[in-house]
Design a protein around this motif. Structure first.
Motif, PDB file in Angstrom:
ATOM      1  N   GLY A 162       0.792  -1.226   0.000  1.00  0.00           N
ATOM      2  CA  GLY A 162       0.000   0.000   0.000  1.00  0.00           C
ATOM      3  C   GLY A 162       0.820   1.270   0.000  1.00  0.00           C
ATOM      4  N   ALA A 163       2.122   1.168  -0.190  1.00  0.00           N
ATOM      5  CA  ALA A 163       3.005   2.345  -0.123  1.00  0.00           C
ATOM      6  C   ALA A 163       2.937   3.126  -1.433  1.00  0.00           C
ATOM      7  N   PHE A 164       1.881   3.922  -1.585  1.00  0.00           N
ATOM      8  CA  PHE A 164       1.679   4.695  -2.811  1.00  0.00           C
ATOM      9  C   PHE A 164       2.928   5.540  -3.078  1.00  0.00           C
ATOM     10  N   PRO A 165       3.526   5.406  -4.265  1.00  0.00           N
ATOM     11  CA  PRO A 165       4.817   6.049  -4.528  1.00  0.00           C
ATOM     12  C   PRO A 165       4.820   7.546  -4.240  1.00  0.00           C
ATOM     13  N   ILE A 166       5.875   8.002  -3.613  1.00  0.00           N
ATOM     14  CA  ILE A 166       6.118   9.395  -3.250  1.00  0.00           C
ATOM     15  C   ILE A 166       5.258   9.832  -2.067  1.00  0.00           C
ATOM     16  N   PHE A 167       3.981   9.451  -2.071  1.00  0.00           N
ATOM     17  CA  PHE A 167       3.079   9.916  -1.016  1.00  0.00           C
ATOM     18  C   PHE A 167       3.262   9.148   0.293  1.00  0.00           C
ATOM     19  N   LEU A 168       3.515   7.842   0.225  1.00  0.00           N
ATOM     20  CA  LEU A 168       3.699   7.029   1.430  1.00  0.00           C
ATOM     21  C   LEU A 168       5.074   6.385   1.412  1.00  0.00           C
ATOM     22  N   ALA A 169       5.598   6.121   2.601  1.00  0.00           N
ATOM     23  CA  ALA A 169       6.979   5.655   2.729  1.00  0.00           C
ATOM     24  C   ALA A 169       7.176   4.259   2.152  1.00  0.00           C
ATOM     25  N   PRO A 170       8.245   4.033   1.389  1.00  0.00           N
ATOM     26  CA  PRO A 170       8.576   2.680   0.924  1.00  0.00           C
ATOM     27  C   PRO A 170       8.976   1.803   2.104  1.00  0.00           C
ATOM     28  N   ARG A 171       8.928   0.496   1.905  1.00  0.00           N
ATOM     29  CA  ARG A 171       9.191  -0.445   2.993  1.00  0.00           C
ATOM     30  C   ARG A 171      10.270  -1.453   2.594  1.00  0.00           C
ATOM     31  N   VAL A 172      11.041  -1.862   3.587  1.00  0.00           N
ATOM     32  CA  VAL A 172      12.123  -2.820   3.370  1.00  0.00           C
ATOM     33  C   VAL A 172      11.658  -4.214   3.778  1.00  0.00           C
ATOM     34  N   LEU A 173      11.824  -5.152   2.865  1.00  0.00           N
ATOM     35  CA  LEU A 173      11.525  -6.560   3.138  1.00  0.00           C
ATOM     36  C   LEU A 173      12.758  -7.390   2.820  1.00  0.00           C
ATOM     37  N   ASN A 174      13.126  -8.289   3.715  1.00  0.00           N
ATOM     38  CA  ASN A 174      14.228  -9.207   3.465  1.00  0.00           C
ATOM     39  C   ASN A 174      13.678 -10.449   2.775  1.00  0.00           C
ATOM     40  N   ARG A 175      14.165 -10.715   1.571  1.00  0.00           N
ATOM     41  CA  ARG A 175      13.625 -11.811   0.762  1.00  0.00           C
ATOM     42  C   ARG A 175      14.700 -12.859   0.485  1.00  0.00           C
ATOM     43  N   LYS A 176      14.281 -14.105   0.517  1.00  0.00           N
ATOM     44  CA  LYS A 176      15.185 -15.224   0.250  1.00  0.00           C
ATOM     45  C   LYS A 176      15.371 -15.401  -1.259  1.00  0.00           C
ATOM     46  N   HIS A 177      16.567 -15.801  -1.639  1.00  0.00           N
ATOM     47  CA  HIS A 177      16.868 -15.967  -3.061  1.00  0.00           C
ATOM     48  C   HIS A 177      15.927 -16.959  -3.729  1.00  0.00           C
ATOM     49  N   ASP A 178      15.629 -18.068  -3.041  1.00  0.00           N
ATOM     50  CA  ASP A 178      14.846 -19.114  -3.693  1.00  0.00           C
ATOM     51  C   ASP A 178      13.379 -18.722  -3.894  1.00  0.00           C
ATOM     52  N   GLU A 179      12.962 -17.564  -3.349  1.00  0.00           N
ATOM     53  CA  GLU A 179      11.604 -17.095  -3.607  1.00  0.00           C
ATOM     54  C   GLU A 179      11.424 -16.678  -5.060  1.00  0.00           C
ATOM     55  N   TYR A 180      12.533 -16.476  -5.771  1.00  0.00           N
ATOM     56  CA  TYR A 180      12.456 -15.973  -7.136  1.00  0.00           C
ATOM     57  C   TYR A 180      12.727 -17.047  -8.180  1.00  0.00           C
ATOM     58  N   THR A 181      12.714 -18.308  -7.751  1.00  0.00           N
ATOM     59  CA  THR A 181      12.813 -19.425  -8.685  1.00  0.00           C
ATOM     60  C   THR A 181      11.699 -20.417  -8.362  1.00  0.00           C
ATOM     61  N   PRO A 182      10.694 -20.560  -9.222  1.00  0.00           N
ATOM     62  CA  PRO A 182      10.537 -19.921 -10.534  1.00  0.00           C
ATOM     63  C   PRO A 182      10.222 -18.436 -10.407  1.00  0.00           C
ATOM     64  N   PRO A 183      10.378 -17.672 -11.486  1.00  0.00           N
ATOM     65  CA  PRO A 183      10.190 -16.222 -11.432  1.00  0.00           C
ATOM     66  C   PRO A 183       8.739 -15.820 -11.190  1.00  0.00           C
ATOM     67  N   ALA A 184       8.546 -14.583 -10.731  1.00  0.00           N
ATOM     68  CA  ALA A 184       7.226 -14.108 -10.323  1.00  0.00           C
ATOM     69  C   ALA A 184       6.250 -13.973 -11.483  1.00  0.00           C
ATOM     70  N   TRP A 185       6.753 -13.921 -12.714  1.00  0.00           N
ATOM     71  CA  TRP A 185       5.820 -13.767 -13.828  1.00  0.00           C
ATOM     72  C   TRP A 185       5.160 -15.088 -14.218  1.00  0.00           C
ATOM     73  N   GLU A 186       5.658 -16.204 -13.737  1.00  0.00           N
ATOM     74  CA  GLU A 186       5.064 -17.489 -14.074  1.00  0.00           C
ATOM     75  C   GLU A 186       3.844 -17.761 -13.205  1.00  0.00           C
ATOM     76  N   SER A 187       2.876 -18.465 -13.763  1.00  0.00           N
ATOM     77  CA  SER A 187       1.692 -18.828 -12.994  1.00  0.00           C
ATOM     78  C   SER A 187       2.043 -19.912 -11.990  1.00  0.00           C
ATOM     79  N   VAL A 188       1.215 -20.037 -10.960  1.00  0.00           N
ATOM     80  CA  VAL A 188       1.445 -21.054  -9.939  1.00  0.00           C
ATOM     81  C   VAL A 188       1.383 -22.447 -10.548  1.00  0.00           C
TER      82      VAL A 188
END
Length: 579
Positions: free
Chosen positions: A226-252
């Motif tokens: 919900g961090a609307f760009p410029i208007f609300l603060a961005p947020r930091v999330l620590n993400r694991k490498h294996d969360e991106y294999t398979p890539p996010a554009w692929e369907s479940v």
């Protein structure tokens, strides 16, 4: 008995999260009342449903996150929107707690080395902590909620995820690209379990608060989507490498089957794991993540009998899409490219284009609008008291590009009630299946002849018609019911029946009007926030003379801006301000 599986997608909404919250409140109340009626032995449809997955972006993602907890808790449903201090986190978060007076505070600037948002995001963090801290867990879980309820939130990852286009190529330039459309996945677990079934999901345990239950990660993810760009603060999330294999554009579904084979990101070998990512509003890259819920639902075994879009008789799962701002733009036949080429015209049009494109899911439009699918449904704002010729949006929160609801509690309360009313109408007239449907038929056959006749008499509905017109309206207009809805039976039944007093039509409250005094107070807060922002920004200018110039000009800017700012707000508020 096999349940009808349901996914719920919540599109971006900004302040109209109040509308989505109202929809979710009534939906939960209807399900609770129906199951109570079944347990009492009332003559009601006896089939089962199961909420399997939720997805959301921006304000919709925040509502989805709150749902993941509230579906596991006991809470009161809101019939009177003048009350406060309730146990309903939807209502308290979106009607009572969020407001422009808090967003225009300066708490975030007191010791900040830099400006990270135009608005003070402190209240957003506080609401996330309130809304996503377990406190009233049900002794017996709701039978219509999957024990492995899955949640997808869309994110815009400003750090990006790198992918190599040609691999390691000694002696040549390695070509890479980055993907910024991100998502994060959660899954509920039962008390005592050690983690989710899916290795890429973060667990949520409602029997424990904070980090022990996984709620700290969800709180950050909810504020990030919900961090609307410029208007609300961005947020930091620590993400694991294996969360991106398979890539996010692929369907479940394709990810499970590994077709095509997963493409791994080309992270540097010395990159920390997990790695910090900087995230803003998920709506920037995917403002209507319908595909997350749809693809996940379609991957559940047994697979649908007719793929993703089964016929009415075969449908055994569907996604409900809550869309506070469905695409309603009209093509401008008088558009003049020459006049619209200036930067002050192009910039707002560019922003609108990006937002609209992130909402677009063209492959579904014909099926949804024409009533030819039973795997996807839409709940969108509709005010029965407004004629088709009205140019006024049904949502009062729609003013100021969706930020209008933050200006006045009355706007949010109105839209909350409208969400409840629209959900009631949707469940009554549109979210229906024929009696010979694969889910409906077995439960009806188990009834005695007397109970069967009573259930049909009380709950029989006509075929749903199209997106905007039910069967009765189509017939009055001399139009045909879609071929896909013509079945061997003329008996249709609601997938979620309205029982008891919930079938009585919800009365909408009058549209709120912001007072002149309230608007003047908001303008004063905006100018005060502007002064505080400029103080921090000017302090970072290295030149003494330039700093002095800007400091001297601030009082004059605020005086000169008050009138135009007030007039601009009045124009945007339309009928929500006295003229």
């Amino acid at each position: 008995m096999k349940p009808f599986r349901i996914g719920i997608n919540m599109a971006g909404a900004i302040s109209a999260g109040a509308y989505t919250a109202g929809v979710l409140d009534f939906l939960t109340e209807a399900l609770d009342e129906w199951h109570s009626a079944k347990s009492r032995g009332d003559s009601v449809p006896m089939h089962q449903v199961s909420i399997e997955v939720m997805s959301g972006a921006s304000a919709g993602g925040m509502c989805a996150a709150i749902s993941a907890l509230m579906l596991q808790e006991d809470f009161q449903h809101i019939h009177d929107v003048t009350v406060s201090g309730t146990t309903n986190r939807f209502y308290e978060s979106w009607v009572n707690k969020i407001d422009i007076t808090d967003l225009l505070k300066t708490d975030d600037l007191q010791s900040a080395p830099q400006v990270i948002s135009l608005l003070d995001s402190t209240i957003v963090t506080q609401i996330a902590s309130y809304a996503l801290t377990p406190s009233n867990l049900l002794a017996v879980p709701r039978p219509y909620v999957s024990p492995t309820l899955t949640l997808f939130l869309s994110l815009t990852n400003l750090r990006g995820v790198p992918y190599s286009l040609n691999g390691a190529a000694p002696g040549s330039v390695e070509e890479t690209t980055s993907f910024f459309g991100d998502r994060i996945r959660f899954q509920t677990i039962s008390p005592g379990e050690t983690g989710p079934l899916d290795s890429h999901a973060y667990f949520l345990d409602a029997s424990q608060a904070g980090a022990a239950g996984g709620w700290d990660v969800l709180q950050t993810a909810a504020t990030a989507t919900g961090a609307f760009p410029i208007f609300l603060a961005p947020r930091v999330l620590n993400r694991k490498h294996d969360e991106y294999t398979p890539p996010a554009w692929e369907s479940v579904a394709s990810a499970i089957e590994q077709t095509p084979p997963p493409v791994p990101p080309s992270f540097p070998t010395n990159l920390a794991d997990p790695m910090p990512t900087l995230n803003v509003d998920g709506g920037v890259t995917n403002n209507d993540p319908f595909n997350y819920a749809h693809d996940y639902l379609n991957s559940l075994l047994p697979l649908p009998l007719d793929g993703a879009d089964a016929k009415a008789e075969d449908a055994d799962r569907a996604v409900i899409n809550i869309a506070p701002f469905p695409a309603t733009g009209k093509f401008d036949v008088d558009f003049n490219p020459g006049k619209e080429a200036g930067i002050f015209s192009v910039l707002p049009r560019l922003f609108a284009a990006l937002l609209s494109q992130s909402r677009f899911f063209g492959e579904s439009l014909i099926q949804i609008m024409n009533g030819t699918t039973f795997s996807r449904f839409v709940i969108a704002p509709s005010d029965p008291g407004m004629s088709g010729d009205d140019q006024i949006p049904a949502l009062q929160c729609a003013a100021l590009g969706g930020f209008g609801g933050f200006l006045d509690r009355g706007f949010r309360a109105h839209d909350y009630v409208l969400g409840r009313r629209n959900c009631q109408k949707f469940l009554t007239d549109y979210f229906v299946l024929p009696a010979d449907n694969v889910i409906m038929k077995p439960s009806l056959e188990d009834l005695s002849p007397e109970r069967y006749d009573e259930v049909i008499r009380k709950f029989k509905r006509p075929a749903p018609g199209t997106y905007s017109r039910n069967e009765e309206t189509l017939i009055k207009l001399g139009l045909q019911v879609p071929e896909a809805q013509k079945t061997a039976t003329d008996v249709w039944l609601p997938i979620i029946p309205l029982c008891g007093e919930l079938s009585a039509e919800i009365m909408l409250i009058p549209r709120a009007v912001m007072t002149r005094g309230a608007l003047a107070a908001v303008v004063g807060l905006i100018l005060k926030r502007f002064a505080a922002l400029m103080k921090v920004l000017i302090a970072q200018i290295p030149s003494f003379w330039l700093r002095s110039f800007f400091r001297l000009g601030q009082p004059f800017i605020r005086v000169l801006a008050r009138g135009p700012l007030t007039n601009a707000l009045i124009r945007e508020l339309g009928d929500s301000y006295p003229h």
